[in-house]
Design a protein around this motif. Structure first.
Motif, short mmCIF file in Angstrom:
data_model
loop_
_atom_site.label_atom_id
_atom_site.label_comp_id
_atom_site.label_asym_id
_atom_site.label_seq_id
_atom_site.Cartn_x
_atom_site.Cartn_y
_atom_site.Cartn_z
N GLU A 40 23.69 56.67 52.91
CA GLU A 40 22.46 56.75 53.44
C GLU A 40 21.39 57.13 52.85
OE1 GLU A 40 23.94 58.86 57.05
OE2 GLU A 40 24.95 57.04 57.80
N VAL A 41 20.63 56.52 52.03
CA VAL A 41 19.72 56.83 51.11
C VAL A 41 18.43 57.94 51.90
CG1 VAL A 41 17.82 56.52 49.35
CG2 VAL A 41 20.25 55.07 49.61
N LYS A 42 18.27 57.29 53.13
CA LYS A 42 17.23 57.82 53.97
C LYS A 42 17.51 59.71 53.84
CE LYS A 42 15.25 57.97 58.63
NZ LYS A 42 14.96 59.37 58.59
N PHE A 43 18.65 60.00 53.78
CA PHE A 43 19.10 61.42 53.95
C PHE A 43 19.47 61.92 52.62
CE2 PHE A 43 20.43 59.69 58.25
CZ PHE A 43 19.78 60.05 59.04
N LEU A 44 18.84 61.35 51.50
CA LEU A 44 19.00 62.00 50.22
C LEU A 44 18.27 63.24 50.14
CD1 LEU A 44 19.97 61.92 47.10
CD2 LEU A 44 17.65 60.54 46.98
N TRP A 45 17.00 63.24 50.51
CA TRP A 45 16.29 64.64 50.69
C TRP A 45 17.00 65.49 51.44
CZ3 TRP A 45 14.55 62.25 46.76
CH2 TRP A 45 14.15 61.05 46.79
N GLU A 46 17.18 65.41 52.53
CA GLU A 46 17.63 66.67 53.54
C GLU A 46 19.09 66.93 53.30
OE1 GLU A 46 18.31 67.47 58.18
OE2 GLU A 46 18.05 65.48 57.50
N ARG A 47 19.92 65.97 53.38
CA ARG A 47 21.29 66.41 53.12
C ARG A 47 21.95 66.47 51.93
NH1 ARG A 47 23.41 62.47 58.18
NH2 ARG A 47 22.18 63.20 59.68
N GLY A 48 21.32 65.71 51.03
CA GLY A 48 21.55 65.64 49.82
C GLY A 48 21.03 66.75 48.79
N LEU A 49 19.70 66.81 48.77
CA LEU A 49 19.25 67.94 47.94
C LEU A 49 18.79 69.12 48.76
CD1 LEU A 49 16.88 65.50 45.82
CD2 LEU A 49 18.84 66.65 45.20
N GLN A 50 18.06 69.27 49.87
CA GLN A 50 17.88 70.46 50.55
C GLN A 50 19.27 71.17 50.93
OE1 GLN A 50 15.22 69.20 53.80
NE2 GLN A 50 13.58 69.95 52.62
N GLY A 58 33.12 63.97 45.83
CA GLY A 58 33.78 65.20 45.94
C GLY A 58 32.58 66.32 45.59
N THR A 59 31.78 65.97 44.77
CA THR A 59 31.13 67.09 44.04
C THR A 59 29.74 67.11 44.85
OG1 THR A 59 31.88 66.17 41.78
CG2 THR A 59 29.79 67.69 42.00
N SER A 60 29.31 68.44 45.04
CA SER A 60 27.93 68.73 45.56
C SER A 60 26.72 67.77 44.84
CB SER A 60 27.56 70.01 45.36
OG SER A 60 27.28 70.56 44.16
N LEU A 61 25.94 67.32 45.65
CA LEU A 61 25.14 66.15 45.12
C LEU A 61 24.13 66.86 43.78
CD1 LEU A 61 23.59 63.14 46.70
CD2 LEU A 61 21.95 64.65 45.63
N ARG A 62 23.76 67.79 44.05
CA ARG A 62 22.81 68.34 42.84
C ARG A 62 23.78 68.59 41.51
NH1 ARG A 62 18.00 71.00 43.41
NH2 ARG A 62 16.93 70.92 45.44
N SER A 63 25.19 68.39 41.70
CA SER A 63 26.11 68.64 40.53
C SER A 63 26.68 67.45 40.15
CB SER A 63 27.23 69.74 40.78
OG SER A 63 26.38 71.03 40.92
N ASP A 81 11.58 71.84 44.80
CA ASP A 81 11.95 72.23 46.37
C ASP A 81 10.71 71.64 47.16
OD1 ASP A 81 14.23 73.18 45.64
OD2 ASP A 81 13.56 75.31 45.88
N ASP A 82 9.41 71.77 46.66
CA ASP A 82 8.46 71.40 47.49
C ASP A 82 8.21 69.89 47.38
OD1 ASP A 82 7.56 73.99 47.82
OD2 ASP A 82 5.91 74.07 46.19
N GLU A 83 8.38 69.24 46.30
CA GLU A 83 8.63 67.61 46.22
C GLU A 83 9.52 67.26 47.23
OE1 GLU A 83 7.45 63.86 45.08
OE2 GLU A 83 6.46 65.79 45.31
N VAL A 84 10.68 67.89 47.30
CA VAL A 84 11.78 67.51 48.06
C VAL A 84 11.49 67.55 49.34
CG1 VAL A 84 14.34 67.90 48.89
CG2 VAL A 84 13.76 67.94 46.48
N GLU A 85 10.81 68.63 49.92
CA GLU A 85 10.36 68.72 51.18
C GLU A 85 9.38 67.70 51.70
OE1 GLU A 85 8.48 72.54 54.02
OE2 GLU A 85 9.10 72.98 51.97
#
Length: 312
Positions: A40-50, A58-63, A81-85
């Motif tokens: 669900e690419v829509k949630f990449l910013w909130e659930r994936g990166l924030q 199985g790995t945290s997305l930032r890793s 962080d500002d860009e992700v927000e």
């Protein structure tokens, strides 16, 4: 890092109301040569990166090496962080509550919301997924019809819609279940919803998806979860054809469909598993769903339910 202009990226958008089997369908499609499923690419910013939830590997997305490479290819590195927000705030403008306005908006207007920068970021993201994975088709299971309107505004996408539907009574029953979500912060339960609201959402999302795809003239295929389970090879083959890979080798072994490691963002917890997938029709609702919920769901959804072949 990708520079302008970029080639067209083929995107197969899995649409439909939640709990209809999109995670299963995408996990199978990801195993087909030429396709890559990214959740669900829509949630990449909130659930994936924030929130830094897990990728399905199985790995945290930032890793996750895959997503680190994708974000580096697209933006030169993981956005700050500002860009992700800012990206998440733009994504939230394509929520269900905004759908009526999005449907009424004139398709001739270019960038009516002043989100050209956001659409450019999406273009770069999908192109980077294709470049890093080597796939010719990116499968996005965001499902939201409202987010589909964002992709229609995004330049450089060859967009196709695979629309999954499931018996609304089965869907309503699934939304009532208590399900643990191991990927949610604090190990929370998956969201639950009253059958009446589920029935309304099921009808609205499916109708909106059809309307948006047809108004835009997109290549479109509607398929049923029940048919995917009963005839996985035939159903998956039709979806793969829509995705631009006719005649591709399908992921079936001696023990059934095979699912290897994927890199899906968000979605049903089943995305965290990999192995042969036993395809069994989940029809527990027929014996365990309270009659009042069954009748309510059936009554609210009857016109569309009959059109989709759910008559009994």
């Amino acid at each position: 890092m990708l520079s302008d202009p970029t080639p067209t990226t083929r995107v197969l958008y899995l649409a439909g109301w939640g709990r209809s089997g999109s995670t299963l369908a995408e996990s199978l499609l990801d195993q087909v040569p030429g396709l890559v499923g990214v959740g669900e690419v829509k949630f990449l910013w909130e659930r994936g990166l924030q929130q830094n939830r897990r990728c399905s590997c199985g790995t945290s997305l930032r890793s996750c090496p895959f997503w680190v490479d994708v974000l580096t290819e697209a933006y030169g590195g993981i956005p700050g962080d500002d860009e992700v927000e800012r990206l998440d705030a733009a994504s939230r403008r394509f929520r269900t509550r905004h759908l009526p306005g999005l449907l009424l908006r004139s398709p001739e207007r270019t960038d009516p919301d002043g989100l050209g920068w956001y659409y450019d970021r999406l273009r770069r993201l999908y192109a980077a997924v294709a470049a890093v994975s080597g796939a010719r088709t990116v499968v996005d299971s965001s499902k939201f019809p409202s987010y589909l309107t964002a992709l229609l505004q995004t330049p450089g996408l060859d967009l196709r819609v695979a629309h999954i539907v499931r018996d609304p009574r089965a869907v309503a029953y699934s939304w009532q279940r208590h399900k643990h979500d191991p990927d949610a912060p604090g190990g929370a339960q998956m969201p639950r919803m009253h059958p009446g609201f589920t029935a309304l959402y099921w009808s609205a999302w499916n109708l909106a998806t059809e309307r948006i795809a047809r108004r835009a003239g997109l290549p479109y295929l509607r398929f049923r979860y029940e048919d995917l389970v009963a005839d996985p090879a035939g159903t998956l083959g039709a979806i793969v054809d829509l995705g631009g890979e006719p005649g591709a080798v399908l992921p079936f072994g001696a023990d059934g469909p095979l699912v290897g490691r994927t890199h899906q963002v968000s979605g049903n917890p089943m995305r965290l598993r990999s192995a042969a997938v036993p395809l069994r029709l989940d029809d527990e609702w027929t014996t365990h769903m309270p009659p009042r919920h069954r009748y309510l769901t059936g009554a609210v959804t009857v016109p569309l339910r009959h059109r989709y072949g759910y008559r009994r």
